[in-house]
Design a protein around this motif. Structure first.
Motif, PDB file in Angstrom:
ATOM      1  N   PRO A 193      -4.105   3.497  -6.808  1.00 35.21           N
ATOM      2  CA  PRO A 193      -3.709   4.014  -5.433  1.00 35.21           C
ATOM      3  C   PRO A 193      -2.372   3.952  -5.079  1.00 35.21           C
ATOM      4  CG  PRO A 193      -4.627   1.714  -5.655  1.00 35.21           C
ATOM      5  CD  PRO A 193      -4.708   2.454  -6.947  1.00 35.21           C
ATOM      6  N   LYS A 194      -1.297   3.244  -6.146  1.00 38.31           N
ATOM      7  CA  LYS A 194      -0.105   3.029  -5.517  1.00 38.31           C
ATOM      8  C   LYS A 194       0.622   4.408  -5.584  1.00 38.31           C
ATOM      9  CE  LYS A 194       4.160   1.395  -7.859  1.00 38.31           C
ATOM     10  NZ  LYS A 194       4.676   0.523  -9.089  1.00 38.31           N
ATOM     11  N   ALA A 195       0.017   5.437  -5.917  1.00 36.31           N
ATOM     12  CA  ALA A 195       0.714   6.850  -5.877  1.00 36.31           C
ATOM     13  C   ALA A 195       0.705   7.367  -4.511  1.00 36.31           C
ATOM     14  CB  ALA A 195      -0.346   7.729  -6.892  1.00 36.31           C
ATOM     15  N   PHE A 196      -0.149   6.565  -3.708  1.00 32.84           N
ATOM     16  CA  PHE A 196      -0.014   7.019  -2.367  1.00 32.84           C
ATOM     17  C   PHE A 196       0.610   5.850  -1.428  1.00 32.84           C
ATOM     18  CE2 PHE A 196      -3.401   8.982  -4.166  1.00 32.84           C
ATOM     19  CZ  PHE A 196      -3.455  10.319  -3.877  1.00 32.84           C
ATOM     20  N   ASP A 197       1.344   4.853  -1.842  1.00 33.96           N
ATOM     21  CA  ASP A 197       2.184   3.983  -0.770  1.00 33.96           C
ATOM     22  C   ASP A 197       3.135   4.826  -0.257  1.00 33.96           C
ATOM     23  OD1 ASP A 197       0.729   1.972  -2.559  1.00 33.96           O
ATOM     24  OD2 ASP A 197       2.247   1.324  -3.301  1.00 33.96           O
ATOM     25  N   GLY A 198       3.418   4.300   1.073  1.00 35.71           N
ATOM     26  CA  GLY A 198       4.297   4.852   2.066  1.00 35.71           C
ATOM     27  C   GLY A 198       3.911   6.167   2.499  1.00 35.71           C
ATOM     28  N   THR A 199       2.663   6.613   2.234  1.00 30.53           N
ATOM     29  CA  THR A 199       2.351   7.981   2.694  1.00 30.53           C
ATOM     30  C   THR A 199       1.304   7.777   3.678  1.00 30.53           C
ATOM     31  OG1 THR A 199       0.241   8.509   1.033  1.00 30.53           O
ATOM     32  CG2 THR A 199       2.594   9.126   0.259  1.00 30.53           C
ATOM     33  N   ASN A 200       1.138   8.859   4.572  1.00 27.48           N
ATOM     34  CA  ASN A 200      -0.048   8.791   5.425  1.00 27.48           C
ATOM     35  C   ASN A 200      -1.256   8.669   5.108  1.00 27.48           C
ATOM     36  OD1 ASN A 200       0.026  11.465   4.820  1.00 27.48           O
ATOM     37  ND2 ASN A 200       0.203  12.204   6.815  1.00 27.48           N
ATOM     38  N   LEU A 201      -1.597   8.787   3.602  1.00 35.49           N
ATOM     39  CA  LEU A 201      -2.851   8.725   3.134  1.00 35.49           C
ATOM     40  C   LEU A 201      -3.220   7.392   2.485  1.00 35.49           C
ATOM     41  CD1 LEU A 201      -3.175  12.222   1.205  1.00 35.49           C
ATOM     42  CD2 LEU A 201      -4.396  11.503   3.086  1.00 35.49           C
ATOM     43  N   MET A 202      -2.122   6.353   2.609  1.00 35.43           N
ATOM     44  CA  MET A 202      -2.331   5.335   2.045  1.00 35.43           C
ATOM     45  C   MET A 202      -3.692   4.339   2.342  1.00 35.43           C
ATOM     46  SD  MET A 202       0.616   2.141   2.385  1.00 35.43           S
ATOM     47  CE  MET A 202       0.579   0.825   0.851  1.00 35.43           C
ATOM     48  N   ASP A 203      -3.808   4.180   3.584  1.00 36.96           N
ATOM     49  CA  ASP A 203      -5.077   3.608   3.795  1.00 36.96           C
ATOM     50  C   ASP A 203      -6.192   4.118   3.354  1.00 36.96           C
ATOM     51  OD1 ASP A 203      -3.225   1.897   5.206  1.00 36.96           O
ATOM     52  OD2 ASP A 203      -3.896   2.284   7.385  1.00 36.96           O
ATOM     53  N   GLU A 204      -6.258   5.320   3.487  1.00 32.20           N
ATOM     54  CA  GLU A 204      -7.450   6.164   3.203  1.00 32.20           C
ATOM     55  C   GLU A 204      -7.638   6.049   1.485  1.00 32.20           C
ATOM     56  OE1 GLU A 204      -8.537  10.796   2.499  1.00 32.20           O
ATOM     57  OE2 GLU A 204      -7.303  10.550   4.174  1.00 32.20           O
ATOM     58  N   LYS A 205      -6.639   6.054   0.866  1.00 32.18           N
ATOM     59  CA  LYS A 205      -6.828   6.092  -0.753  1.00 32.18           C
ATOM     60  C   LYS A 205      -6.936   4.844  -1.229  1.00 32.18           C
ATOM     61  CE  LYS A 205      -6.241  10.518  -1.373  1.00 32.18           C
ATOM     62  NZ  LYS A 205      -7.489  11.311  -1.854  1.00 32.18           N
ATOM     63  N   TYR A 206      -6.508   3.807  -0.584  1.00 34.09           N
ATOM     64  CA  TYR A 206      -6.780   2.196  -0.946  1.00 34.09           C
ATOM     65  C   TYR A 206      -8.362   1.927  -0.639  1.00 34.09           C
ATOM     66  CZ  TYR A 206      -2.378   0.581  -2.475  1.00 34.09           C
ATOM     67  OH  TYR A 206      -1.137   0.442  -3.143  1.00 34.09           O
ATOM     68  N   SER A 238       4.864 -17.303  -1.069  1.00 39.19           N
ATOM     69  CA  SER A 238       5.880 -16.949  -2.072  1.00 39.19           C
ATOM     70  C   SER A 238       5.916 -15.429  -2.501  1.00 39.19           C
ATOM     71  CB  SER A 238       5.558 -17.562  -3.534  1.00 39.19           C
ATOM     72  OG  SER A 238       4.392 -17.122  -4.170  1.00 39.19           O
ATOM     73  N   GLY A 239       6.950 -15.200  -3.446  1.00 38.54           N
ATOM     74  CA  GLY A 239       7.142 -13.759  -3.913  1.00 38.54           C
ATOM     75  C   GLY A 239       5.796 -13.285  -4.773  1.00 38.54           C
ATOM     76  N   ASN A 240       4.945 -14.157  -5.029  1.00 38.05           N
ATOM     77  CA  ASN A 240       3.675 -13.845  -5.705  1.00 38.05           C
ATOM     78  C   ASN A 240       2.708 -14.935  -4.861  1.00 38.05           C
ATOM     79  OD1 ASN A 240       1.493 -13.392  -7.329  1.00 38.05           O
ATOM     80  ND2 ASN A 240       2.472 -14.514  -9.283  1.00 38.05           N
ATOM     81  N   GLU A 260       2.062  -7.975 -17.520  1.00 39.13           N
ATOM     82  CA  GLU A 260       3.040  -8.763 -16.842  1.00 39.13           C
ATOM     83  C   GLU A 260       2.612  -9.212 -15.442  1.00 39.13           C
ATOM     84  OE1 GLU A 260       6.375  -6.179 -14.961  1.00 39.13           O
ATOM     85  OE2 GLU A 260       5.484  -4.772 -16.682  1.00 39.13           O
ATOM     86  N   ALA A 261       3.241 -10.443 -14.884  1.00 38.57           N
ATOM     87  CA  ALA A 261       2.958 -10.788 -13.599  1.00 38.57           C
ATOM     88  C   ALA A 261       3.924 -10.205 -12.549  1.00 38.57           C
ATOM     89  CB  ALA A 261       2.884 -12.383 -13.653  1.00 38.57           C
ATOM     90  N   THR A 262       3.362  -9.753 -11.275  1.00 36.80           N
ATOM     91  CA  THR A 262       4.192  -9.108 -10.257  1.00 36.80           C
ATOM     92  C   THR A 262       3.756  -9.984  -8.916  1.00 36.80           C
ATOM     93  OG1 THR A 262       2.654  -7.240  -9.987  1.00 36.80           O
ATOM     94  CG2 THR A 262       4.592  -7.101 -11.441  1.00 36.80           C
ATOM     95  N   ALA A 263       2.773  -9.322  -8.174  1.00 32.37           N
ATOM     96  CA  ALA A 263       2.221  -9.753  -7.022  1.00 32.37           C
ATOM     97  C   ALA A 263       1.007  -8.978  -6.534  1.00 32.37           C
ATOM     98  CB  ALA A 263       3.240  -9.772  -5.695  1.00 32.37           C
ATOM     99  N   MET A 264      -0.273  -9.682  -6.098  1.00 28.76           N
ATOM    100  CA  MET A 264      -1.097  -8.920  -5.590  1.00 28.76           C
ATOM    101  C   MET A 264      -0.553  -8.272  -4.381  1.00 28.76           C
ATOM    102  SD  MET A 264      -4.934 -10.115  -4.745  1.00 28.76           S
ATOM    103  CE  MET A 264      -5.350  -9.613  -2.642  1.00 28.76           C
ATOM    104  N   PHE A 265      -0.832  -6.766  -4.476  1.00 27.71           N
ATOM    105  CA  PHE A 265      -0.163  -6.058  -3.327  1.00 27.71           C
ATOM    106  C   PHE A 265      -0.803  -6.074  -2.035  1.00 27.71           C
ATOM    107  CE2 PHE A 265       0.674  -1.580  -1.424  1.00 27.71           C
ATOM    108  CZ  PHE A 265       1.902  -1.819  -1.493  1.00 27.71           C
TER     109      PHE A 265
END
Length: 203
Positions: free
Chosen positions: A170-183, A107-109, A82-87
């Motif tokens: 890496p979405k599992a770490f969205d909004g955490t302090n590990l986000m930058d590191e994990k991406y 846009s939203g995408n 499905e189409a969403t948006a590039m994070f």
């Protein structure tokens, strides 16, 4: 190729790819090598559920590694079930690792132009379904980059070969302090494996 990107590639060239992962990657090596021997166009469509993270990372790194190893006629695409948006964090991560990125729409995408070399055509990144008209209709390899898409799409119309090469989200770490590191970590893992794949192609 941009100097910062060259430095990142130098860094990931020292990352060891396990034998288990080499076995997973071998069908992709075989596909690219066979096409290369035939002087045929090499089309790779990287597919995950939302075409938002892993499929874009693999698309971009595969295209960059084709240039790095001077493998000709490689065209990389991506899509989702499905189409969403590039994070946005994906674009930020790639920029930090040496790519030049321009956001072409708000846009939203949004549509991003991702450049890896001063004179190469940019990679156009936006979220779309794997069978979108932007992507090839036939004569391509479908590389399944997430287990959900791999399980949910047993058949990809037009694909010559379907190759599962899955990565943790890496979405599992969205909004955490590990986000930058994990991406960054996931991007470098994908980069090291695409480096390995294209390093195996005999010219």
């Amino acid at each position: 190729m941009y100097s910062k990107l060259k430095e990142t590639i130098e860094e990931i060239s020292n990352i060891e790819v396990s034998q288990e992962r080499k076995d997973v990657l071998q069908p992709l090596v075989d596909f690219i090598e066979q096409k290369s021997k035939e002087n045929a166009t090499i089309r790779l469509n990287f597919i995950c559920t939302h075409n938002s993270r892993r499929s874009h990372l693999t698309q971009v790194w595969a295209q960059a590694m084709a240039l790095h190893f001077n493998i000709k006629n490689v065209f990389c695409f991506s899509g989702g079930t499905e189409a969403t948006a590039m994070f946005p964090k994906v674009a930020e991560t790639l920029q930090n690792q040496g790519f030049q990125i321009q956001k072409l729409s708000e846009s939203g995408n949004p549509v991003y132009a991702v450049k890896y070399n001063e004179n190469a055509h940019p990679i156009i990144c936006f979220s779309k379904k794997y069978d979108d008209v932007f992507n090839p209709e036939s004569n391509f390899a479908a590389i399944m980059t997430c287990s959900q898409a791999d399980g949910g799409c047993p058949f990809i119309a037009g694909a010559e070969k379907r190759i599962p090469i899955t990565y943790e989200d890496p979405k599992a770490f969205d909004g955490t302090n590990l986000m930058d590191e994990k991406y960054a970590e996931r991007s470098l893992e994908i980069a090291s494996e695409m480096f390995y794949v294209f390093s195996q192609i005999k010219k």
